[in-house]
Scaffold this active site. Structure first.
Site, mmCIF file in Angstrom:
data_model
loop_
_atom_site.group_PDB
_atom_site.id
_atom_site.type_symbol
_atom_site.label_atom_id
_atom_site.label_comp_id
_atom_site.label_asym_id
_atom_site.label_seq_id
_atom_site.Cartn_x
_atom_site.Cartn_y
_atom_site.Cartn_z
ATOM 1 C CG HIS A 26 2.870 -30.373 30.535
ATOM 2 N ND1 HIS A 26 3.236 -31.069 29.415
ATOM 3 C CD2 HIS A 26 1.930 -31.120 31.146
ATOM 4 C CE1 HIS A 26 2.552 -32.197 29.343
ATOM 5 N NE2 HIS A 26 1.751 -32.251 30.392
ATOM 6 C CD GLU A 93 -2.101 -31.339 30.720
ATOM 7 O OE1 GLU A 93 -3.070 -32.108 30.859
ATOM 8 O OE2 GLU A 93 -0.934 -31.730 30.515
ATOM 9 C CG HIS A 120 4.259 -24.861 46.024
ATOM 10 N ND1 HIS A 120 4.805 -25.550 47.091
ATOM 11 C CD2 HIS A 120 5.312 -24.270 45.397
ATOM 12 C CE1 HIS A 120 6.110 -25.375 47.104
ATOM 13 N NE2 HIS A 120 6.454 -24.600 46.082
ATOM 14 C CD GLU A 166 7.903 -21.095 46.797
ATOM 15 O OE1 GLU A 166 8.871 -20.700 47.460
ATOM 16 O OE2 GLU A 166 7.812 -22.256 46.339
#
Length: 180
Positions: A26, A93, A120, A166
């Site tokens: 994550h 998360e 990003h 993105e």
């Protein structure tokens, strides 16, 4: 021979055997207001909340979200679902430090202003044009539209905390970066 890695200076020739089974699980973003962020990621990006973990002694909560495939089976049992969540790929998360939602001028650094750092997260979509229409319908702010700038067929939007996201369609990007 099957593809293993591109070779660049600094790239290790072969992974150490003891790293077998390591995977990126994550990526974490700090959020100011959970309800606002959960609405955004579930409504706009179709993510589902796999698990919420509260830590009262440390005054924060963690929200683990993922975009599930229609046939994906997630364990019902909370403990088993926690273990399952931490064995997946592509989890987002969201970390909420309690009380930030009550501070009117509070905001997190998005990493795209000085000093630059984090940049990003990215969502691959099946149809970029349709995704742009969907994002417009949901009034998601664009940093860059696919037709703008030198990098075509890639868009950037922001989430409620100003983090950049993105948006790309993999089928359009086969020749990306081949100029260098």
């Amino acid at each position: 021979m099957a593809f293993d890695t591109e070779h660049e200076p600094g790239m290790t020739a072969a992974p150490a055997p003891r790293t077998e089974g390591f995977r990126l699980n994550h990526c974490m973003l700090r959020i100011k207001a959970p309800e606002r962020s959960l609405d955004f990621y579930s409504r706009v990006f179709g993510m589902r909340l796999l698990r919420k973990l509260d830590f009262p002694e440390l005054e924060f909560s963690l929200y683990f979200l993922a975009r599930l495939d229609p046939d994906e089976v997630v364990p019902e049992d909370r403990d088993e679902r926690t273990r399952w969540t931490f064995s997946q790929r592509g989890i987002l998360e969201l970390t909420h430090n309690w009380g930030t939602e009550d501070q009117p001028d509070f905001s997190y650094h998005d990493g795209n202003e000085e000093p630059r750092g984090f940049g990003h997260i990215c969502f691959a979509v099946p149809d970029l044009d349709d995704a742009v229409r969907w994002l417009d319908e949901n009034r998601v702010p664009f940093v860059k539209r696919p037709e703008e700038g030198a990098l075509k067929d890639v868009a950037f939007v922001t989430d409620p905390d100003g983090y950049w996201i993105e948006i790309l369609e993999p089928a359009r990007l086969g020749k990306l970066g081949n100029g260098a």
